[in-house]
Design a protein around this motif. Sequence first.
Motif, PDB file in Angstrom:
ATOM      1  N   GLN A  63       0.826  -1.209   0.000  1.00 11.60           N
ATOM      2  CA  GLN A  63       0.000   0.000   0.000  1.00 11.60           C
ATOM      3  C   GLN A  63       0.863   1.262   0.000  1.00 11.60           C
ATOM      4  O   GLN A  63       0.541   2.236  -0.682  1.00 11.60           O
ATOM      5  CB  GLN A  63      -0.937   0.010   1.201  1.00 11.60           C
ATOM      6  CG  GLN A  63      -2.059  -1.009   1.096  1.00 11.60           C
ATOM      7  CD  GLN A  63      -3.101  -0.624   0.079  1.00 11.60           C
ATOM      8  OE1 GLN A  63      -2.835  -0.567  -1.117  1.00 11.60           O
ATOM      9  NE2 GLN A  63      -4.298  -0.366   0.555  1.00 11.60           N
ATOM     10  N   ALA A  64       1.960   1.265   0.752  1.00  8.39           N
ATOM     11  CA  ALA A  64       2.832   2.443   0.804  1.00  8.39           C
ATOM     12  C   ALA A  64       3.498   2.700  -0.537  1.00  8.39           C
ATOM     13  O   ALA A  64       3.586   3.853  -0.989  1.00  8.39           O
ATOM     14  CB  ALA A  64       3.888   2.257   1.888  1.00  8.39           C
ATOM     15  N   ILE A  65       3.968   1.650  -1.185  1.00  7.69           N
ATOM     16  CA  ILE A  65       4.607   1.802  -2.496  1.00  7.69           C
ATOM     17  C   ILE A  65       3.612   2.332  -3.516  1.00  7.69           C
ATOM     18  O   ILE A  65       3.910   3.266  -4.275  1.00  7.69           O
ATOM     19  CB  ILE A  65       5.227   0.467  -2.957  1.00  7.69           C
ATOM     20  CG1 ILE A  65       6.433   0.123  -2.083  1.00  7.69           C
ATOM     21  CG2 ILE A  65       5.618   0.521  -4.428  1.00  7.69           C
ATOM     22  CD1 ILE A  65       6.945  -1.289  -2.264  1.00  7.69           C
ATOM     23  N   LEU A  66       2.421   1.771  -3.522  1.00 10.47           N
ATOM     24  CA  LEU A  66       1.413   2.227  -4.475  1.00 10.47           C
ATOM     25  C   LEU A  66       0.956   3.658  -4.170  1.00 10.47           C
ATOM     26  O   LEU A  66       0.669   4.421  -5.091  1.00 10.47           O
ATOM     27  CB  LEU A  66       0.223   1.267  -4.486  1.00 10.47           C
ATOM     28  CG  LEU A  66       0.505  -0.089  -5.128  1.00 10.47           C
ATOM     29  CD1 LEU A  66      -0.697  -1.008  -4.979  1.00 10.47           C
ATOM     30  CD2 LEU A  66       0.890   0.057  -6.590  1.00 10.47           C
ATOM     31  N   SER A  67       0.873   4.017  -2.898  1.00 10.87           N
ATOM     32  CA  SER A  67       0.489   5.386  -2.552  1.00 10.87           C
ATOM     33  C   SER A  67       1.515   6.396  -3.029  1.00 10.87           C
ATOM     34  O   SER A  67       1.170   7.503  -3.448  1.00 10.87           O
ATOM     35  CB  SER A  67       0.311   5.525  -1.040  1.00 10.87           C
ATOM     36  OG  SER A  67      -0.799   4.785  -0.622  1.00 10.87           O
ATOM     37  N   ALA A  68       2.793   6.019  -2.972  1.00  8.95           N
ATOM     38  CA  ALA A  68       3.849   6.913  -3.443  1.00  8.95           C
ATOM     39  C   ALA A  68       3.761   7.111  -4.952  1.00  8.95           C
ATOM     40  O   ALA A  68       4.088   8.181  -5.464  1.00  8.95           O
ATOM     41  CB  ALA A  68       5.215   6.355  -3.060  1.00  8.95           C
ATOM     42  N   VAL A  69       3.301   6.092  -5.662  1.00  8.71           N
ATOM     43  CA  VAL A  69       3.194   6.162  -7.111  1.00  8.71           C
ATOM     44  C   VAL A  69       1.971   6.985  -7.534  1.00  8.71           C
ATOM     45  O   VAL A  69       1.972   7.615  -8.584  1.00  8.71           O
ATOM     46  CB  VAL A  69       3.098   4.735  -7.710  1.00  8.71           C
ATOM     47  CG1 VAL A  69       2.781   4.756  -9.185  1.00  8.71           C
ATOM     48  CG2 VAL A  69       4.372   3.963  -7.441  1.00  8.71           C
ATOM     49  N   GLY A  70       0.939   7.025  -6.687  1.00  8.83           N
ATOM     50  CA  GLY A  70      -0.328   7.646  -7.040  1.00  8.83           C
ATOM     51  C   GLY A  70      -0.297   9.136  -7.252  1.00  8.83           C
ATOM     52  O   GLY A  70      -1.185   9.687  -7.887  1.00  8.83           O
TER      53      GLY A  70
END
Length: 124
Positions: A63-70
């Motif tokens: 979730q943290a990795i995807l949030s950074a990409v968003g």
Amino acid sequence: GLILLIIPGLIIAVMLFVSVDAFIVEGHRGSTALGRSLGLVKSHFWHVLGVVFLSAILTGLIQAILSAVGGDSFAGQWLVTAIGLLLVVPYTALVGVVTYIELRARNEGLTVAQLRDDLTRTSS
């Protein structure tokens, strides 16, 4: 606050971790499924705690990795959160099922034939 609320909450969450699986596979309802989960987890508490902890770390990292990409836009964050949930929720369910089957195998010597009979009985 930590000692009075969070730690007992974590203990209860670990003890009831496989209650949904007991409901689905064995057909136990309500408090019976909760009691079944308590019975399965009681003798393997630390093992289940480790599984829950590692699973939570892995899902949090995803979730943290995807949030950074968003990015910063609402639409980007919404899309990334939806994709993250599509990845994380099935993984979490799978961890629960595998833990349930493992606990039954350790505690009761569960075989494939017994599992098949349980699933056949609850599906009809």
